[in-house]
Design a protein around this motif. Structure first.
Motif, PDB file in Angstrom:
ATOM      1  N   PHE A  45       0.839  -1.203   0.000  1.00 54.88           N
ATOM      2  CA  PHE A  45       0.000   0.000   0.000  1.00 54.88           C
ATOM      3  C   PHE A  45       0.872   1.251   0.000  1.00 54.88           C
ATOM      4  O   PHE A  45       0.726   2.137  -0.854  1.00 54.88           O
ATOM      5  CB  PHE A  45      -0.924  -0.025   1.210  1.00 54.88           C
ATOM      6  N   LEU A 215      -0.220   2.645  -8.536  1.00 55.27           N
ATOM      7  CA  LEU A 215      -1.440   2.491  -7.748  1.00 55.27           C
ATOM      8  C   LEU A 215      -1.951   1.061  -7.731  1.00 55.27           C
ATOM      9  O   LEU A 215      -2.702   0.685  -6.829  1.00 55.27           O
ATOM     10  CB  LEU A 215      -2.527   3.434  -8.277  1.00 55.27           C
ATOM     11  N   VAL A 216      -1.542   0.271  -8.709  1.00 54.32           N
ATOM     12  CA  VAL A 216      -1.936  -1.148  -8.687  1.00 54.32           C
ATOM     13  C   VAL A 216      -1.344  -1.834  -7.458  1.00 54.32           C
ATOM     14  O   VAL A 216      -2.001  -2.644  -6.801  1.00 54.32           O
ATOM     15  CB  VAL A 216      -1.510  -1.856  -9.983  1.00 54.32           C
ATOM     16  N   SER A 218      -0.783  -0.416  -4.679  1.00 49.76           N
ATOM     17  CA  SER A 218      -1.544   0.069  -3.536  1.00 49.76           C
ATOM     18  C   SER A 218      -2.904  -0.616  -3.431  1.00 49.76           C
ATOM     19  O   SER A 218      -3.369  -0.915  -2.332  1.00 49.76           O
ATOM     20  CB  SER A 218      -1.727   1.585  -3.629  1.00 49.76           C
ATOM     21  N   VAL A 219      -3.542  -0.870  -4.572  1.00 48.97           N
ATOM     22  CA  VAL A 219      -4.815  -1.591  -4.559  1.00 48.97           C
ATOM     23  C   VAL A 219      -4.629  -2.991  -4.001  1.00 48.97           C
ATOM     24  O   VAL A 219      -5.421  -3.466  -3.167  1.00 48.97           O
ATOM     25  CB  VAL A 219      -5.426  -1.643  -5.970  1.00 48.97           C
ATOM     26  N   GLY A 223      -6.203  -4.567  -0.557  1.00 56.76           N
ATOM     27  CA  GLY A 223      -6.919  -5.842  -0.536  1.00 56.76           C
ATOM     28  C   GLY A 223      -6.398  -6.748   0.561  1.00 56.76           C
ATOM     29  O   GLY A 223      -7.183  -7.374   1.299  1.00 56.76           O
ATOM     30  N   ILE A 275      -9.349   5.765  -8.116  1.00 57.45           N
ATOM     31  CA  ILE A 275      -9.032   4.519  -7.423  1.00 57.45           C
ATOM     32  C   ILE A 275      -8.312   4.821  -6.117  1.00 57.45           C
ATOM     33  O   ILE A 275      -8.503   4.122  -5.113  1.00 57.45           O
ATOM     34  CB  ILE A 275      -8.191   3.572  -8.321  1.00 57.45           C
ATOM     35  N   ILE A 279      -9.625   3.309  -2.451  1.00 55.88           N
ATOM     36  CA  ILE A 279      -8.870   2.505  -1.484  1.00 55.88           C
ATOM     37  C   ILE A 279      -8.613   3.275  -0.196  1.00 55.88           C
ATOM     38  O   ILE A 279      -8.570   2.693   0.892  1.00 55.88           O
ATOM     39  CB  ILE A 279      -7.551   1.976  -2.085  1.00 55.88           C
TER      40      ILE A 279
END
Length: 423
Positions: A45, A215-216, A218-219, A223, A275, A279
């Motif tokens: 993250f 940011l992927v 971080s997503v 999760g 996004i 998050i």
């Protein structure tokens, strides 16, 4: 928090307590889930939110917290936090886990004390790791290691004792904090703000963009945090029981609600849903429900989540911009503000149907005294953490210096501090 007392003596019952296999298995899983929140959850993250030339540095800080603070908790932190001691501080009777046998029971008397200690260890290592996001891109690694050790022993462990130990000051007041609204989130958020103010803004702040590099990542990290938070909150029941199930239910509802409300407000204000907003809202909801998870019903969780998304959005944007501080990853805006909001709303929405007992639990049930107690708990936590953090930071800044050189900050900390870089 239900069950967070000094394990050696606080759970005396008429019958001799015995280990429950179901409770023990669940708590082993919950402990693993909380560790999962830090590595890889928080590491990913935070790693995705910083610039590419600083990603290994912020990840290394999470790794360091996991390793160094596990040892610190084993040697001394657990004793300070859960030794009988006095209202403010444990004692040294449990140093190096002294007196802990393989069959010593802790928690509610149904799990081994070693497991209770390990579960608490995961809280003790992720809380300082949360702080590192506030001063990202600016602090020497050596200074971070020294700081988290001192902060863990002099701020986190005493606060943990005051809120969760049977002899603790705020435990005696009746402050409700099921899984760490004060101990984890107010503590990390307020400390992050204090250090961000004391260390100063990143060079170029307000003039050059500090765009998240991936940011992927971080997503994915959020999760993992969302899943791990079930161990964080539901595990805080210290048993596989109805309370744990409800804590898991309300945790999920609050996270989802806050994700919705943050994005909705962002869409209205900035005309586009992002996004990053989605998050961030999820994390805000998880933070907000943490102190309330064992005390509120799903409707209360929905309201707490919706409120957390809105309030933390404005704290992380309008408030931060108005006051001009450089909290790089919005640790105060999400954890500090969200933790305080959740702690206060616990005093509003707590119900005796979930909390247990035969007296009104929260303000809506007619117990205005609980809301006043929550205000006192939040206020004392903020003052204690702010003063303790400022003193620790100032002392070791004078001794070793905290801020990296200008060229290292400009070119990136990965190569300067660790001799590595993401290709």
């Amino acid at each position: 928090m239900a069950g967070f007392m000094a394990p050696a003596a606080a759970f005396a019952q008429d019958a001799v307590p015995t280990m429950d296999k179901g409770d023990t298995v669940w708590m082993m899983v919950a402990t693993a889930l909380v560790l999962f929140m830090l590595m890889p959850g928080l590491a990913l993250f935070y790693g995705g939110l910083v610039r590419k030339n600083n990603v290994l540095t912020i990840v290394m800080q999470s790794v360091a917290c996991a390793c160094v603070l596990s040892v610190v908790w084993f040697i001394l932190g657990y004793s300070i936090a859960f030794g009988p001691g006095n209202a403010y501080f444990g004692d040294f009777s449990r140093v190096f886990l002294s007196g802990m046998a393989i069959d010593t029971l802790g928690g509610l008397g149904t799990i081994p004390e070693a497991l209770f200690m390990l579960f608490q260890m995961t809280f003790a290592i992720i809380t300082p790791a949360l702080i590192t996001g506030a001063f990202a891109d600016r602090m020497k690694f050596s200074a971070i290691v020294v700081f988290v050790i001192l902060w863990s022993l002099l701020v986190y462990s005493p606060l943990c004792h005051m809120v969760w130990a049977g002899t603790g000051l705020m435990f005696g007041w009746g402050v409700l904090d099921f899984a760490g609204g004060t101990v984890v989130h107010i503590a990390s958020g307020v400390s992050g703000l204090v250090i961000a103010l004391m260390i100063g803004k990143r060079r170029g702040h307000g003039k050059v963009p500090f765009t998240p590099h991936n940011l992927v990542y971080s997503v994915i990290g959020v999760g993992f945090l969302w899943v791990g938070w079930f161990g964080f909150n539901a595990g805080s029941a210290l048993a596989a029981n109805y309370n744990a199930v409800m804590a898991m239910v309300v945790t999920h509802i609050a996270a989802a609600a806050a994700g919705c409300s943050w994005v909705a407000v962002e869409w209205i204000v900035h005309k586009k849903p992002s996004i990053l907003g989605g998050i961030s809202g999820i994390v805000a909801g998880l933070v907000g429900i943490t102190p309330a998870a064992g005390f509120v019903d799903p409707t209360g969780a929905l309201i707490i989540g919706l409120a957390a998304g809105v309030v933390c959005f404005f704290a992380s944007t309008s408030l931060k911009n108005a006051l001009g501080y450089d909290d790089a990853l919005d640790v105060f805006g999400i954890h500090g503000v969200g933790g305080a909001l959740g702690a206060l709303l616990t005093g509003v929405f707590a119900t005796m149907a979930i909390k247990g007992g035969d007296t009104p639990a929260g303000l809506l049930e007619g117990n205005s005294g609980q809301f006043i107690t929550q205000i006192q708990g939040v206020a004392v936590s903020i003052v204690f953490v702010a003063i303790g953090t400022a003193v620790i930071y100032k002392i070791f800044d004078l001794i070793i210096g905290c801020r990296v050189p200008e060229d290292a900050e400009r070119d990136g900390l990965d190569l300067a501090l660790h001799g590595e870089a993401v290709q």
